[in-house]
Write a protein that holds these residues in place. Structure first.
Motif, PDB file in Angstrom:
ATOM      1  N   LEU A   1     160.128  10.921 104.938  1.00  0.00           N
ATOM      2  CA  LEU A   1     159.200  10.591 106.017  1.00  0.00           C
ATOM      3  C   LEU A   1     158.328  11.782 106.401  1.00  0.00           C
ATOM      4  N   ASN A   2     158.852  12.979 106.275  1.00  0.00           N
ATOM      5  CA  ASN A   2     158.050  14.168 106.562  1.00  0.00           C
ATOM      6  C   ASN A   2     157.001  14.414 105.490  1.00  0.00           C
ATOM      7  N   ARG A   3     157.329  14.119 104.253  1.00  0.00           N
ATOM      8  CA  ARG A   3     156.404  14.379 103.160  1.00  0.00           C
ATOM      9  C   ARG A   3     155.238  13.403 103.118  1.00  0.00           C
ATOM     10  N   ASP A   4     155.523  12.126 103.356  1.00  0.00           N
ATOM     11  CA  ASP A   4     154.465  11.128 103.228  1.00  0.00           C
ATOM     12  C   ASP A   4     154.704   9.984 104.206  1.00  0.00           C
ATOM     13  N   PRO A   5     153.807   9.757 105.139  1.00  0.00           N
ATOM     14  CA  PRO A   5     153.976   8.686 106.129  1.00  0.00           C
ATOM     15  C   PRO A   5     154.001   7.282 105.514  1.00  0.00           C
ATOM     16  N   VAL A   6     153.486   7.137 104.301  1.00  0.00           N
ATOM     17  CA  VAL A   6     153.495   5.840 103.625  1.00  0.00           C
ATOM     18  C   VAL A   6     154.935   5.390 103.340  1.00  0.00           C
ATOM     19  N   ASN A   7     155.841   6.336 103.240  1.00  0.00           N
ATOM     20  CA  ASN A   7     157.243   6.015 102.964  1.00  0.00           C
ATOM     21  C   ASN A   7     157.911   5.260 104.111  1.00  0.00           C
ATOM     22  N   PHE A   8     157.245   5.185 105.262  1.00  0.00           N
ATOM     23  CA  PHE A   8     157.843   4.481 106.394  1.00  0.00           C
ATOM     24  C   PHE A   8     158.042   3.000 106.085  1.00  0.00           C
ATOM     25  N   LYS A   9     157.174   2.405 105.303  1.00  0.00           N
ATOM     26  CA  LYS A   9     157.344   0.999 104.909  1.00  0.00           C
ATOM     27  C   LYS A   9     158.601   0.829 104.081  1.00  0.00           C
ATOM     28  N   PHE A  10     158.853   1.758 103.162  1.00  0.00           N
ATOM     29  CA  PHE A  10     160.071   1.708 102.354  1.00  0.00           C
ATOM     30  C   PHE A  10     161.309   1.928 103.230  1.00  0.00           C
ATOM     31  N   PHE A  11     161.153   2.815 104.202  1.00  0.00           N
ATOM     32  CA  PHE A  11     162.235   3.078 105.148  1.00  0.00           C
ATOM     33  C   PHE A  11     162.590   1.815 105.928  1.00  0.00           C
ATOM     34  N   GLU A  12     161.566   1.108 106.431  1.00  0.00           N
ATOM     35  CA  GLU A  12     161.799  -0.136 107.171  1.00  0.00           C
ATOM     36  C   GLU A  12     162.509  -1.174 106.312  1.00  0.00           C
ATOM     37  N   GLU A  13     162.075  -1.314 105.079  1.00  0.00           N
ATOM     38  CA  GLU A  13     162.708  -2.280 104.175  1.00  0.00           C
ATOM     39  C   GLU A  13     164.167  -1.919 103.899  1.00  0.00           C
ATOM     40  N   GLU A  14     164.422  -0.637 103.744  1.00  0.00           N
ATOM     41  CA  GLU A  14     165.795  -0.178 103.500  1.00  0.00           C
ATOM     42  C   GLU A  14     166.689  -0.476 104.702  1.00  0.00           C
ATOM     43  N   VAL A  15     166.178  -0.239 105.893  1.00  0.00           N
ATOM     44  CA  VAL A  15     166.946  -0.521 107.118  1.00  0.00           C
ATOM     45  C   VAL A  15     167.243  -2.016 107.207  1.00  0.00           C
ATOM     46  N   LYS A  16     166.230  -2.832 106.960  1.00  0.00           N
ATOM     47  CA  LYS A  16     166.418  -4.285 107.027  1.00  0.00           C
ATOM     48  C   LYS A  16     167.420  -4.761 105.994  1.00  0.00           C
ATOM     49  N   THR A  17     167.399  -4.164 104.814  1.00  0.00           N
ATOM     50  CA  THR A  17     168.338  -4.558 103.763  1.00  0.00           C
ATOM     51  C   THR A  17     169.762  -4.144 104.105  1.00  0.00           C
TER      52      THR A  17
END
Length: 71
Positions: free
Chosen positions: A29-45
């Motif tokens: 998340l610090n390196r690239d804000p675009v990764n937040f979408k992947f983070f959200e999907e991972e949390v939901k999964t």
């Protein structure tokens, strides 16, 4: 990490909990804000927050009640 991502994380208990359990996501998340979408999907999964997971929970509950009342 951008301020808006920090705000989103702070206002969602599941995000905070997931970050504490999986601290490697701080790096992404610090390196690239675009990764937040992947983070959200991972949390939901992981926490089964997707609509399909909720439907499965309801179906399992109904099935359990049917088996209880059929005896």
């Amino acid at each position: 990490m951008t301020i808006d991502i920090q705000y989103k994380i702070k206002n969602n208990k599941n995000y905070v909990r997931f970050l504490r359990e999986n601290s490697n996501w701080y790096k992404y998340l610090n390196r690239d804000p675009v990764n937040f979408k992947f983070f959200e999907e991972e949390v939901k999964t992981i926490y089964q927050l997707r609509p399909a997971d909720k439907i499965n929970k309801v179906m399992n509950t109904i099935e359990m009640l049917q088996t209880i009342f059929s005896k």
